[in-house]
Design an enzyme around this catalytic site. Structure first.
Site, PDB file in Angstrom:
ATOM      1  N   GLY A   1       0.823  -1.210   0.000  1.00  0.00           N
ATOM      2  CA  GLY A   1       0.000   0.000   0.000  1.00  0.00           C
ATOM      3  C   GLY A   1       0.856   1.259   0.000  1.00  0.00           C
TER       4      GLY A   1
ATOM      5  N   HIS B   1       4.644   2.013  -7.913  1.00  0.00           N
ATOM      6  CA  HIS B   1       3.614   0.966  -7.950  1.00  0.00           C
ATOM      7  C   HIS B   1       2.729   1.107  -9.188  1.00  0.00           C
ATOM      8  CE1 HIS B   1       4.195   1.475  -3.429  1.00  0.00           C
ATOM      9  NE2 HIS B   1       4.502   0.211  -3.610  1.00  0.00           N
TER      10      HIS B   1
ATOM     11  N   GLY C   1       9.476  -4.128  -8.829  1.00  0.00           N
ATOM     12  CA  GLY C   1      10.327  -3.004  -9.223  1.00  0.00           C
ATOM     13  C   GLY C   1      11.791  -3.288  -8.951  1.00  0.00           C
ATOM     14  N   GLN C   2      12.657  -2.707  -9.778  1.00  0.00           N
ATOM     15  CA  GLN C   2      14.097  -2.882  -9.591  1.00  0.00           C
ATOM     16  C   GLN C   2      14.610  -2.089  -8.393  1.00  0.00           C
ATOM     17  OE1 GLN C   2      16.001  -2.052 -13.375  1.00  0.00           O
ATOM     18  NE2 GLN C   2      14.974  -3.799 -14.300  1.00  0.00           N
TER      19      GLN C   2
ATOM     20  N   SER D   1       9.516   5.865  -3.064  1.00  0.00           N
ATOM     21  CA  SER D   1       9.399   4.920  -1.958  1.00  0.00           C
ATOM     22  C   SER D   1       8.303   5.393  -1.025  1.00  0.00           C
ATOM     23  CB  SER D   1      10.719   4.831  -1.186  1.00  0.00           C
ATOM     24  OG  SER D   1      10.509   4.207   0.072  1.00  0.00           O
TER      25      SER D   1
ATOM     26  N   ARG E   1       8.400   5.208   1.933  1.00  0.00           N
ATOM     27  CA  ARG E   1       9.048   5.756   3.119  1.00  0.00           C
ATOM     28  C   ARG E   1       9.498   7.205   2.918  1.00  0.00           C
ATOM     29  NH1 ARG E   1      10.843   0.081   3.633  1.00  0.00           N
ATOM     30  NH2 ARG E   1      10.011  -0.690   5.606  1.00  0.00           N
TER      31      ARG E   1
END
Lengths: 280, 280
Positions: free
Chosen positions: B31, B37, B148-149, B186, B188
Protein backbone atom coordinates in the site's frame (compact mmCIF):
# COMPACT_ATOMS: atom_id res chain seq x y z
CA UNK A 1 0.66 -44.34 -19.62
CA UNK A 2 3.60 -41.97 -20.14
CA UNK A 3 6.78 -41.51 -18.14
CA UNK A 4 7.87 -37.86 -17.94
CA UNK A 5 11.37 -36.92 -16.81
CA UNK A 6 11.57 -33.16 -17.38
CA UNK A 7 10.09 -30.58 -15.01
CA UNK A 8 9.17 -28.24 -17.88
CA UNK A 9 7.39 -31.04 -19.75
CA UNK A 10 5.41 -32.04 -16.66
CA UNK A 11 4.51 -28.41 -16.00
CA UNK A 12 3.26 -27.93 -19.57
CA UNK A 13 1.25 -31.13 -19.40
CA UNK A 14 -0.38 -30.01 -16.14
CA UNK A 15 -1.40 -26.76 -17.85
CA UNK A 16 -2.94 -28.64 -20.77
CA UNK A 17 -4.87 -31.01 -18.48
CA UNK A 18 -6.16 -28.08 -16.42
CA UNK A 19 -7.15 -26.27 -19.60
CA UNK A 20 -9.25 -29.28 -20.59
CA UNK A 21 -10.97 -29.18 -17.21
CA UNK A 22 -9.57 -32.55 -16.10
CA UNK A 23 -9.40 -33.13 -12.35
CA UNK A 24 -5.97 -34.35 -11.30
CA UNK A 25 -5.05 -36.73 -8.47
CA UNK A 26 -1.43 -36.92 -7.40
CA UNK A 27 0.42 -39.65 -5.49
CA UNK A 28 3.99 -38.66 -4.54
CA UNK A 29 6.29 -41.66 -3.97
CA UNK A 30 9.94 -42.63 -3.82
CA UNK A 31 9.21 -45.68 -5.95
CA UNK A 32 9.73 -49.29 -4.81
CA UNK A 33 5.95 -49.38 -4.91
CA UNK A 34 3.97 -51.70 -2.64
CA UNK A 35 0.30 -52.28 -1.83
CA UNK A 36 0.30 -49.15 0.34
CA UNK A 37 1.16 -46.96 -2.65
CA UNK A 38 -1.22 -48.87 -4.90
CA UNK A 39 -4.11 -48.25 -2.50
CA UNK A 40 -3.44 -44.50 -2.77
CA UNK A 41 -3.42 -44.75 -6.56
CA UNK A 42 -6.69 -46.69 -6.65
CA UNK A 43 -8.35 -44.08 -4.46
CA UNK A 44 -6.93 -41.31 -6.68
CA UNK A 45 -8.22 -43.14 -9.75
CA UNK A 46 -11.72 -43.21 -8.29
CA UNK A 47 -11.78 -39.52 -7.37
CA UNK A 48 -10.06 -37.87 -10.38
CA UNK A 49 -10.05 -37.85 -14.18
CA UNK A 50 -6.27 -38.27 -14.36
CA UNK A 51 -3.79 -39.80 -11.90
CA UNK A 52 -0.16 -38.70 -11.78
CA UNK A 53 2.40 -40.60 -9.71
CA UNK A 54 5.81 -39.13 -8.98
CA UNK A 55 8.76 -41.45 -8.43
CA UNK A 56 11.70 -39.57 -6.96
CA UNK A 57 14.12 -40.67 -4.25
CA UNK A 58 14.53 -37.23 -2.71
CA UNK A 59 18.09 -36.74 -1.44
CA UNK A 60 17.26 -33.66 0.69
CA UNK A 61 15.13 -35.71 3.10
CA UNK A 62 17.88 -38.23 3.85
CA UNK A 63 20.56 -37.55 6.46
CA UNK A 64 24.21 -38.01 5.47
CA UNK A 65 24.38 -41.38 7.25
CA UNK A 66 21.01 -42.59 5.94
CA UNK A 67 20.02 -45.01 3.18
CA UNK A 68 19.48 -42.66 0.19
CA UNK A 69 21.97 -44.53 -2.00
CA UNK A 70 20.81 -48.02 -1.21
CA UNK A 71 17.11 -47.11 -1.22
CA UNK A 72 15.47 -49.64 -3.58
CA UNK A 73 14.91 -48.40 -7.15
CA UNK A 74 13.09 -50.27 -9.94
CA UNK A 75 11.35 -47.91 -12.35
CA UNK A 76 10.41 -50.64 -14.82
CA UNK A 77 8.54 -52.72 -12.26
CA UNK A 78 6.98 -49.60 -10.70
CA UNK A 79 5.75 -48.48 -14.13
CA UNK A 80 4.08 -51.84 -14.73
CA UNK A 81 2.24 -51.60 -11.42
CA UNK A 82 1.10 -48.04 -12.15
CA UNK A 83 -0.04 -49.00 -15.63
CA UNK A 84 -2.25 -51.79 -14.32
CA UNK A 85 -4.06 -49.42 -11.98
CA UNK A 86 -4.74 -46.87 -14.70
CA UNK A 87 -2.23 -44.20 -13.74
CA UNK A 88 -1.99 -41.66 -16.58
CA UNK A 89 1.49 -40.31 -16.03
CA UNK A 90 4.60 -41.09 -14.01
CA UNK A 91 6.76 -38.11 -13.22
CA UNK A 92 10.29 -39.43 -12.62
CA UNK A 93 12.78 -36.54 -12.69
CA UNK A 94 16.52 -36.83 -12.10
CA UNK A 95 18.08 -35.28 -8.99
CA UNK A 96 19.60 -32.60 -11.22
CA UNK A 97 16.20 -31.71 -12.69
CA UNK A 98 14.81 -31.13 -9.21
CA UNK A 99 17.90 -29.60 -7.58
CA UNK A 100 20.07 -27.96 -10.24
CA UNK A 101 23.42 -26.40 -9.32
CA UNK A 102 22.95 -23.46 -6.97
CA UNK A 103 19.62 -24.69 -5.64
CA UNK A 104 18.96 -22.90 -2.35
CA UNK A 105 15.26 -22.56 -1.42
CA UNK A 106 13.91 -24.61 1.49
CA UNK A 107 10.63 -24.73 3.39
CA UNK A 108 10.61 -25.15 7.14
CA UNK A 109 7.65 -25.88 9.33
CA UNK A 110 8.99 -24.27 12.47
CA UNK A 111 8.13 -25.01 16.09
CA UNK A 112 7.62 -28.09 18.24
CA UNK A 113 5.80 -30.08 15.71
CA UNK A 114 8.79 -30.80 13.46
CA UNK A 115 11.30 -31.10 16.28
CA UNK A 116 9.79 -34.20 17.89
CA UNK A 117 9.64 -37.87 16.88
CA UNK A 118 10.93 -38.24 13.29
CA UNK A 119 12.07 -34.61 13.28
CA UNK A 120 14.23 -35.24 16.33
CA UNK A 121 15.59 -38.58 15.13
CA UNK A 122 16.18 -37.36 11.56
CA UNK A 123 17.32 -33.70 11.65
CA UNK A 124 16.57 -31.92 8.37
CA UNK A 125 14.26 -34.73 7.22
CA UNK A 126 11.08 -32.65 7.22
CA UNK A 127 12.77 -29.64 5.65
CA UNK A 128 13.55 -31.96 2.73
CA UNK A 129 10.06 -33.46 2.68
CA UNK A 130 8.27 -30.09 2.81
CA UNK A 131 10.50 -28.66 0.08
CA UNK A 132 10.15 -31.53 -2.38
CA UNK A 133 6.40 -31.86 -1.80
CA UNK A 134 5.89 -28.11 -2.41
CA UNK A 135 7.97 -28.36 -5.60
CA UNK A 136 5.97 -31.36 -6.82
CA UNK A 137 2.70 -29.56 -6.05
CA UNK A 138 3.88 -26.54 -8.05
CA UNK A 139 5.01 -28.68 -10.98
CA UNK A 140 1.93 -30.92 -11.13
CA UNK A 141 -0.76 -28.56 -9.78
CA UNK A 142 -3.07 -31.38 -8.69
CA UNK A 143 -6.57 -30.98 -7.29
CA UNK A 144 -5.98 -33.72 -4.73
CA UNK A 145 -2.84 -35.31 -3.29
CA UNK A 146 -2.84 -38.67 -1.48
CA UNK A 147 -0.72 -39.55 1.55
CA UNK A 148 -0.66 -42.65 3.74
CA UNK A 149 -1.22 -42.60 7.50
CA UNK A 150 1.83 -44.85 7.89
CA UNK A 151 4.02 -41.72 7.79
CA UNK A 152 1.74 -39.96 10.21
CA UNK A 153 3.91 -37.00 11.16
CA UNK A 154 4.66 -36.39 7.47
CA UNK A 155 0.95 -36.41 6.70
CA UNK A 156 0.24 -33.79 9.39
CA UNK A 157 3.21 -31.73 8.28
CA UNK A 158 2.11 -31.67 4.63
CA UNK A 159 -1.40 -30.68 5.71
CA UNK A 160 0.05 -27.88 7.84
CA UNK A 161 2.23 -26.61 5.00
CA UNK A 162 -0.67 -26.64 2.54
CA UNK A 163 -2.82 -24.72 5.01
CA UNK A 164 -0.11 -22.19 5.97
CA UNK A 165 1.11 -21.51 2.43
CA UNK A 166 -2.44 -21.52 0.98
CA UNK A 167 -1.55 -24.15 -1.61
CA UNK A 168 -4.77 -24.66 -3.61
CA UNK A 169 -5.32 -28.41 -3.32
CA UNK A 170 -6.80 -31.01 -1.00
CA UNK A 171 -4.73 -33.50 1.00
CA UNK A 172 -6.42 -36.89 1.24
CA UNK A 173 -5.16 -39.15 4.03
CA UNK A 174 -5.45 -42.89 3.50
CA UNK A 175 -5.20 -45.78 6.00
CA UNK A 176 -2.00 -47.76 6.52
CA UNK A 177 -1.96 -50.96 4.46
CA UNK A 178 -0.52 -54.04 6.19
CA UNK A 179 0.79 -57.46 5.20
CA UNK A 180 -1.55 -60.31 6.15
CA UNK A 181 0.48 -60.82 9.33
CA UNK A 182 0.08 -57.16 10.31
CA UNK A 183 3.44 -55.63 9.33
CA UNK A 184 2.90 -52.14 7.92
CA UNK A 185 3.84 -52.00 4.22
CA UNK A 186 7.10 -50.15 3.63
CA UNK A 187 9.66 -50.04 0.84
CA UNK A 188 12.24 -50.68 3.56
CA UNK A 189 10.74 -54.06 4.51
CA UNK A 190 12.83 -55.66 1.72
CA UNK A 191 15.93 -54.92 3.79
CA UNK A 192 14.77 -57.32 6.52
CA UNK A 193 16.21 -60.83 6.83
CA UNK A 194 13.79 -63.69 7.62
CA UNK A 195 14.42 -63.55 11.39
CA UNK A 196 14.26 -59.75 11.42
CA UNK A 197 11.03 -59.86 9.46
CA UNK A 198 9.53 -62.07 12.17
CA UNK A 199 10.60 -59.85 15.05
CA UNK A 200 9.17 -56.80 13.26
CA UNK A 201 5.68 -58.22 13.86
CA UNK A 202 5.88 -57.09 17.48
CA UNK A 203 5.19 -53.51 16.37
CA UNK A 204 1.73 -54.11 15.00
CA UNK A 205 0.95 -56.65 17.73
CA UNK A 206 1.66 -54.26 20.58
CA UNK A 207 0.03 -51.27 18.87
CA UNK A 208 -3.08 -53.27 18.09
CA UNK A 209 -3.43 -54.73 21.59
CA UNK A 210 -2.90 -51.26 23.11
CA UNK A 211 -5.48 -49.74 20.79
CA UNK A 212 -8.01 -52.37 21.87
CA UNK A 213 -7.22 -51.91 25.56
CA UNK A 214 -7.71 -48.13 25.27
CA UNK A 215 -10.93 -48.30 23.31
CA UNK A 216 -13.18 -48.11 26.35
CA UNK A 217 -10.88 -46.83 29.08
CA UNK A 218 -8.13 -44.28 29.72
CA UNK A 219 -4.62 -44.76 31.06
CA UNK A 220 -1.59 -42.77 32.17
CA UNK A 221 0.30 -42.03 28.94
CA UNK A 222 3.82 -42.46 30.39
CA UNK A 223 2.94 -45.79 31.99
CA UNK A 224 1.37 -46.99 28.78
CA UNK A 225 4.50 -46.01 26.83
CA UNK A 226 6.64 -47.92 29.35
CA UNK A 227 4.44 -50.95 29.00
CA UNK A 228 4.80 -50.86 25.19
CA UNK A 229 8.58 -50.42 25.49
CA UNK A 230 8.79 -53.40 27.83
CA UNK A 231 6.88 -55.61 25.41
CA UNK A 232 8.97 -54.56 22.39
CA UNK A 233 12.16 -55.12 24.34
CA UNK A 234 11.32 -58.80 24.62
CA UNK A 235 12.31 -59.05 20.96
CA UNK A 236 16.11 -59.09 21.15
CA UNK A 237 16.59 -58.01 17.51
CA UNK A 238 14.51 -54.84 17.94
CA UNK A 239 16.10 -51.61 19.21
CA UNK A 240 13.66 -48.85 20.16
CA UNK A 241 14.15 -45.32 18.83
CA UNK A 242 10.97 -43.89 20.35
CA UNK A 243 7.56 -44.89 21.64
CA UNK A 244 5.27 -41.91 22.21
CA UNK A 245 1.61 -41.26 22.81
CA UNK A 246 0.49 -37.87 21.51
CA UNK A 247 -2.54 -35.90 20.41
CA UNK A 248 -3.65 -37.08 16.96
CA UNK A 249 -4.34 -33.58 15.60
CA UNK A 250 -1.07 -31.79 16.29
CA UNK A 251 1.17 -34.34 18.05
CA UNK A 252 1.31 -32.30 21.24
CA UNK A 253 2.22 -34.38 24.31
CA UNK A 254 -0.64 -35.77 26.38
CA UNK A 255 -0.81 -36.96 29.97
CA UNK A 256 -3.70 -39.34 29.47
CA UNK A 257 -3.82 -42.02 26.79
CA UNK A 258 -7.35 -42.22 25.39
CA UNK A 259 -9.50 -41.87 22.28
CA UNK A 260 -8.05 -39.07 20.10
CA UNK A 261 -4.47 -40.08 20.79
CA UNK A 262 -1.99 -41.56 18.38
CA UNK A 263 0.73 -44.01 19.44
CA UNK A 264 3.87 -43.60 17.36
CA UNK A 265 6.75 -46.05 17.31
CA UNK A 266 10.15 -46.07 15.60
CA UNK A 267 12.61 -48.93 15.91
CA UNK A 268 15.81 -50.24 14.42
CA UNK A 269 15.99 -53.87 13.36
CA UNK A 270 19.56 -54.47 12.31
CA UNK A 271 20.37 -51.66 9.88
CA UNK A 272 16.71 -51.07 9.01
CA UNK A 273 14.63 -48.34 10.59
CA UNK A 274 10.88 -48.99 10.75
CA UNK A 275 8.03 -46.78 11.92
CA UNK A 276 4.42 -47.54 12.67
CA UNK A 277 1.50 -45.92 14.45
CA UNK A 278 -2.09 -46.40 15.45
CA UNK A 279 -4.83 -43.87 16.15
CA UNK A 280 -7.02 -44.66 19.14
CA UNK B 1 -13.12 -2.74 -9.04
CA UNK B 2 -13.65 -4.96 -6.00
CA UNK B 3 -11.78 -5.11 -2.69
CA UNK B 4 -11.41 -8.65 -1.36
CA UNK B 5 -10.41 -9.32 2.24
CA UNK B 6 -10.74 -13.09 2.66
CA UNK B 7 -8.17 -15.58 1.47
CA UNK B 8 -10.82 -18.16 0.56
CA UNK B 9 -12.77 -15.61 -1.47
CA UNK B 10 -9.66 -14.53 -3.38
CA UNK B 11 -8.73 -18.16 -4.01
CA UNK B 12 -12.19 -18.94 -5.39
CA UNK B 13 -12.13 -15.87 -7.59
CA UNK B 14 -8.72 -16.88 -8.99
CA UNK B 15 -10.17 -20.27 -9.88
CA UNK B 16 -13.12 -18.70 -11.66
CA UNK B 17 -10.89 -16.31 -13.63
CA UNK B 18 -8.59 -19.16 -14.65
CA UNK B 19 -11.59 -21.25 -15.65
CA UNK B 20 -12.68 -18.42 -17.98
CA UNK B 21 -9.21 -18.43 -19.54
CA UNK B 22 -8.38 -14.91 -18.32
CA UNK B 23 -4.68 -14.08 -18.02
CA UNK B 24 -3.89 -12.59 -14.63
CA UNK B 25 -1.26 -9.97 -13.75
CA UNK B 26 -0.38 -9.49 -10.10
CA UNK B 27 1.25 -6.54 -8.34
CA UNK B 28 2.09 -7.24 -4.68
CA UNK B 29 2.37 -4.07 -2.57
CA UNK B 30 2.28 -2.87 1.03
CA UNK B 31 0.00 0.00 0.00
CA UNK B 32 0.89 3.70 0.34
CA UNK B 33 0.96 3.53 -3.44
CA UNK B 34 3.19 5.86 -5.47
CA UNK B 35 4.13 6.26 -9.13
CA UNK B 36 6.50 3.28 -8.83
CA UNK B 37 3.61 0.97 -7.95
CA UNK B 38 1.37 2.57 -10.56
CA UNK B 39 3.95 1.93 -13.29
CA UNK B 40 3.87 -1.78 -12.38
CA UNK B 41 0.07 -1.77 -12.55
CA UNK B 42 0.03 -0.04 -15.94
CA UNK B 43 2.45 -2.61 -17.32
CA UNK B 44 0.33 -5.42 -15.83
CA UNK B 45 -2.78 -3.87 -17.39
CA UNK B 46 -1.14 -3.93 -20.81
CA UNK B 47 -0.01 -7.54 -20.58
CA UNK B 48 -2.99 -9.26 -18.90
CA UNK B 49 -6.77 -9.52 -19.04
CA UNK B 50 -7.18 -8.90 -15.32
CA UNK B 51 -4.94 -7.06 -12.84
CA UNK B 52 -4.93 -7.93 -9.14
CA UNK B 53 -3.11 -5.73 -6.62
CA UNK B 54 -2.45 -6.95 -3.10
CA UNK B 55 -2.19 -4.43 -0.28
CA UNK B 56 -0.76 -6.02 2.85
CA UNK B 57 1.76 -4.60 5.31
CA UNK B 58 3.48 -7.91 6.01
CA UNK B 59 4.61 -8.09 9.65
CA UNK B 60 6.96 -11.05 9.12
CA UNK B 61 9.33 -9.01 6.96
CA UNK B 62 9.80 -6.28 9.58
CA UNK B 63 12.32 -6.61 12.40
CA UNK B 64 11.11 -6.00 15.98
CA UNK B 65 12.69 -2.50 16.00
CA UNK B 66 11.47 -1.59 12.51
CA UNK B 67 8.62 0.58 11.24
CA UNK B 68 5.81 -1.97 10.73
CA UNK B 69 3.40 -0.11 12.99
CA UNK B 70 4.03 3.36 11.65
CA UNK B 71 4.25 2.21 8.01
CA UNK B 72 1.81 4.47 6.10
CA UNK B 73 -1.65 2.96 5.46
CA UNK B 74 -4.44 4.54 3.39
CA UNK B 75 -6.63 1.92 1.70
CA UNK B 76 -9.19 4.43 0.48
CA UNK B 77 -6.68 6.55 -1.41
CA UNK B 78 -4.87 3.45 -2.68
CA UNK B 79 -8.15 2.03 -3.99
CA UNK B 80 -8.88 5.24 -5.91
CA UNK B 81 -5.46 5.10 -7.58
CA UNK B 82 -5.92 1.41 -8.51
CA UNK B 83 -9.39 2.10 -9.86
CA UNK B 84 -8.15 4.83 -12.21
CA UNK B 85 -5.58 2.49 -13.75
CA UNK B 86 -8.10 -0.26 -14.38
CA UNK B 87 -7.12 -2.70 -11.66
CA UNK B 88 -9.80 -5.40 -11.38
CA UNK B 89 -9.34 -6.51 -7.79
CA UNK B 90 -7.54 -5.39 -4.66
CA UNK B 91 -6.67 -8.19 -2.26
CA UNK B 92 -6.32 -6.60 1.19
CA UNK B 93 -6.34 -9.32 3.85
CA UNK B 94 -5.95 -8.78 7.59
CA UNK B 95 -2.83 -10.02 9.39
CA UNK B 96 -4.96 -12.74 10.98
CA UNK B 97 -6.22 -13.92 7.59
CA UNK B 98 -2.63 -14.37 6.40
CA UNK B 99 -1.07 -15.60 9.65
CA UNK B 100 -3.73 -17.28 11.80
CA UNK B 101 -2.87 -18.57 15.27
CA UNK B 102 -0.33 -21.36 15.12
CA UNK B 103 1.07 -20.27 11.76
CA UNK B 104 4.50 -21.88 11.37
CA UNK B 105 5.64 -22.39 7.75
CA UNK B 106 8.47 -20.24 6.40
CA UNK B 107 10.51 -20.20 3.21
CA UNK B 108 14.23 -19.55 3.34
CA UNK B 109 16.52 -18.86 0.43
CA UNK B 110 19.69 -20.17 2.03
CA UNK B 111 23.28 -19.25 1.29
CA UNK B 112 25.27 -16.10 0.65
CA UNK B 113 22.71 -14.39 -1.41
CA UNK B 114 20.28 -13.63 1.43
CA UNK B 115 22.96 -13.00 4.04
CA UNK B 116 24.45 -9.89 2.40
CA UNK B 117 23.21 -6.31 1.96
CA UNK B 118 19.56 -6.09 3.06
CA UNK B 119 19.72 -9.63 4.44
CA UNK B 120 22.61 -8.68 6.68
CA UNK B 121 21.13 -5.35 7.77
CA UNK B 122 17.63 -6.74 8.28
CA UNK B 123 17.87 -10.32 9.66
CA UNK B 124 14.76 -12.34 8.89
CA UNK B 125 13.54 -9.77 6.36
CA UNK B 126 13.83 -12.03 3.31
CA UNK B 127 12.36 -15.03 5.12
CA UNK B 128 9.28 -12.84 5.62
CA UNK B 129 9.31 -11.58 2.03
CA UNK B 130 9.72 -15.04 0.49
CA UNK B 131 6.99 -16.50 2.68
CA UNK B 132 4.37 -13.82 2.03
CA UNK B 133 5.11 -13.70 -1.70
CA UNK B 134 4.76 -17.49 -1.99
CA UNK B 135 1.47 -17.32 -0.07
CA UNK B 136 0.16 -14.53 -2.32
CA UNK B 137 1.21 -16.48 -5.44
CA UNK B 138 -0.66 -19.53 -4.15
CA UNK B 139 -3.77 -17.53 -3.30
CA UNK B 140 -3.91 -15.50 -6.52
CA UNK B 141 -2.27 -17.93 -8.99
CA UNK B 142 -1.25 -15.18 -11.42
CA UNK B 143 0.34 -15.73 -14.83
CA UNK B 144 2.70 -12.79 -14.31
CA UNK B 145 3.87 -10.91 -11.21
CA UNK B 146 5.47 -7.45 -11.35
CA UNK B 147 8.33 -6.25 -9.16
CA UNK B 148 10.33 -3.00 -9.22
CA UNK B 149 14.10 -2.88 -9.59
CA UNK B 150 14.21 -0.43 -6.68
CA UNK B 151 14.19 -3.40 -4.30
CA UNK B 152 16.82 -5.14 -6.35
CA UNK B 153 17.83 -7.90 -3.94
CA UNK B 154 14.16 -8.69 -3.32
CA UNK B 155 13.58 -8.95 -7.06
CA UNK B 156 16.46 -11.43 -7.47
CA UNK B 157 15.33 -13.36 -4.42
CA UNK B 158 11.76 -13.72 -5.66
CA UNK B 159 13.06 -14.85 -9.07
CA UNK B 160 15.29 -17.42 -7.35
CA UNK B 161 12.43 -18.72 -5.21
CA UNK B 162 10.11 -19.04 -8.22
CA UNK B 163 12.80 -20.93 -10.12
CA UNK B 164 13.78 -23.21 -7.21
CA UNK B 165 10.23 -24.04 -6.11
CA UNK B 166 8.97 -24.35 -9.73
CA UNK B 167 6.18 -21.83 -9.12
CA UNK B 168 4.31 -21.66 -12.44
CA UNK B 169 4.39 -17.94 -13.24
CA UNK B 170 6.62 -15.29 -14.78
CA UNK B 171 8.35 -12.57 -12.79
CA UNK B 172 8.47 -9.27 -14.68
CA UNK B 173 11.04 -6.79 -13.45
CA UNK B 174 10.31 -3.10 -14.01
CA UNK B 175 12.62 -0.06 -13.84
CA UNK B 176 12.86 2.15 -10.75
CA UNK B 177 10.61 5.21 -11.01
CA UNK B 178 12.07 8.48 -9.70
CA UNK B 179 10.83 11.90 -8.65
CA UNK B 180 11.72 14.66 -11.13
CA UNK B 181 14.77 15.48 -9.01
CA UNK B 182 15.99 11.87 -9.13
CA UNK B 183 14.94 10.51 -5.71
CA UNK B 184 13.77 6.91 -6.09
CA UNK B 185 10.04 6.59 -5.30
CA UNK B 186 9.40 4.92 -1.96
CA UNK B 187 6.52 4.80 0.47
CA UNK B 188 9.05 5.76 3.12
CA UNK B 189 9.86 9.10 1.45
CA UNK B 190 6.90 10.64 3.29
CA UNK B 191 8.84 10.23 6.55
CA UNK B 192 11.49 12.72 5.33
CA UNK B 193 11.52 16.33 6.55
CA UNK B 194 12.27 19.08 3.99
CA UNK B 195 16.00 19.20 4.80
CA UNK B 196 16.25 15.41 4.89
CA UNK B 197 14.44 15.20 1.57
CA UNK B 198 17.10 17.48 0.04
CA UNK B 199 20.05 15.50 1.39
CA UNK B 200 18.51 12.26 0.09
CA UNK B 201 19.19 13.49 -3.46
CA UNK B 202 22.86 12.62 -3.01
CA UNK B 203 21.99 8.92 -3.54
CA UNK B 204 20.76 9.22 -7.07
CA UNK B 205 23.38 11.86 -7.89
CA UNK B 206 26.32 9.73 -6.90
CA UNK B 207 24.87 6.53 -8.42
CA UNK B 208 24.12 8.29 -11.69
CA UNK B 209 27.54 9.94 -11.97
CA UNK B 210 29.23 6.61 -11.14
CA UNK B 211 27.15 4.81 -13.73
CA UNK B 212 28.20 7.33 -16.37
CA UNK B 213 31.85 7.14 -15.39
CA UNK B 214 31.80 3.31 -15.64
CA UNK B 215 29.99 3.17 -18.95
CA UNK B 216 33.16 3.02 -21.03
CA UNK B 217 35.84 2.05 -18.53
CA UNK B 218 36.50 -0.26 -15.61
CA UNK B 219 37.66 0.52 -12.08
CA UNK B 220 38.72 -1.21 -8.90
CA UNK B 221 35.46 -2.01 -7.10
CA UNK B 222 36.70 -1.30 -3.55
CA UNK B 223 38.15 2.06 -4.58
CA UNK B 224 34.94 2.98 -6.35
CA UNK B 225 32.90 2.08 -3.25
CA UNK B 226 35.21 4.25 -1.13
CA UNK B 227 34.77 7.11 -3.56
CA UNK B 228 30.96 6.83 -3.34
CA UNK B 229 31.10 6.63 0.46
CA UNK B 230 33.24 9.76 0.56
CA UNK B 231 30.78 11.69 -1.58
CA UNK B 232 27.74 10.58 0.44
CA UNK B 233 29.52 11.47 3.68
CA UNK B 234 29.62 15.12 2.60
CA UNK B 235 25.91 15.17 3.42
CA UNK B 236 25.91 15.45 7.22
CA UNK B 237 22.31 14.18 7.61
CA UNK B 238 23.03 10.93 5.75
CA UNK B 239 24.41 7.91 7.61
CA UNK B 240 25.64 5.07 5.41
CA UNK B 241 24.49 1.49 6.06
CA UNK B 242 26.26 -0.04 3.06
CA UNK B 243 27.64 0.83 -0.37
CA UNK B 244 28.49 -2.24 -2.42
CA UNK B 245 29.32 -3.08 -6.00
CA UNK B 246 28.28 -6.60 -6.96
CA UNK B 247 27.45 -8.82 -9.90
CA UNK B 248 23.99 -7.93 -11.24
CA UNK B 249 22.89 -11.53 -11.75
CA UNK B 250 23.53 -13.07 -8.35
CA UNK B 251 25.01 -10.27 -6.20
CA UNK B 252 28.29 -12.11 -5.77
CA UNK B 253 31.20 -9.80 -4.87
CA UNK B 254 33.31 -8.46 -7.74
CA UNK B 255 36.83 -7.07 -7.83
CA UNK B 256 36.32 -4.91 -10.88
CA UNK B 257 33.49 -2.42 -11.30
CA UNK B 258 32.26 -2.54 -14.88
CA UNK B 259 29.27 -3.21 -17.13
CA UNK B 260 27.20 -6.02 -15.61
CA UNK B 261 27.66 -4.76 -12.08
CA UNK B 262 25.05 -3.28 -9.80
CA UNK B 263 25.82 -0.62 -7.21
CA UNK B 264 23.62 -0.95 -4.15
CA UNK B 265 23.29 1.68 -1.44
CA UNK B 266 21.43 1.79 1.88
CA UNK B 267 21.44 4.82 4.16
CA UNK B 268 19.73 6.22 7.20
CA UNK B 269 18.44 9.79 7.09
CA UNK B 270 17.19 10.53 10.57
CA UNK B 271 14.90 7.64 11.44
CA UNK B 272 14.25 6.78 7.80
CA UNK B 273 16.07 4.03 5.97
CA UNK B 274 16.38 4.45 2.20
CA UNK B 275 17.80 2.13 -0.45
CA UNK B 276 18.70 2.73 -4.07
CA UNK B 277 20.70 1.02 -6.79
CA UNK B 278 21.85 1.36 -10.35
CA UNK B 279 22.83 -1.30 -12.89
CA UNK B 280 25.87 -0.47 -14.99
Amino acid sequence: MRIIKKVSQMQNLAKVLHGKGKSMGFVPTMGALHEGHLSLMRRARKENDVVIVSIFVNPTQFGPAEDCRRYPRNLKKDAELCNKIGVGYIFAPSVNEMYPDGYSTYINIEGNFTEVLEGKSRPGHFRGVATVVAKLFNIIQPDRAYFGQKDYQQLLLVKKMVEDLNIPLKIISCPTIRESDGLAMSSRNVYLGAEERKSALILNQVLESTRKSLKYRIADARRMEDRIIKIIKKEPKVKIDYVEIRDWKDLRPVKIARKGCVILVAVWIGKTRLIDNVII
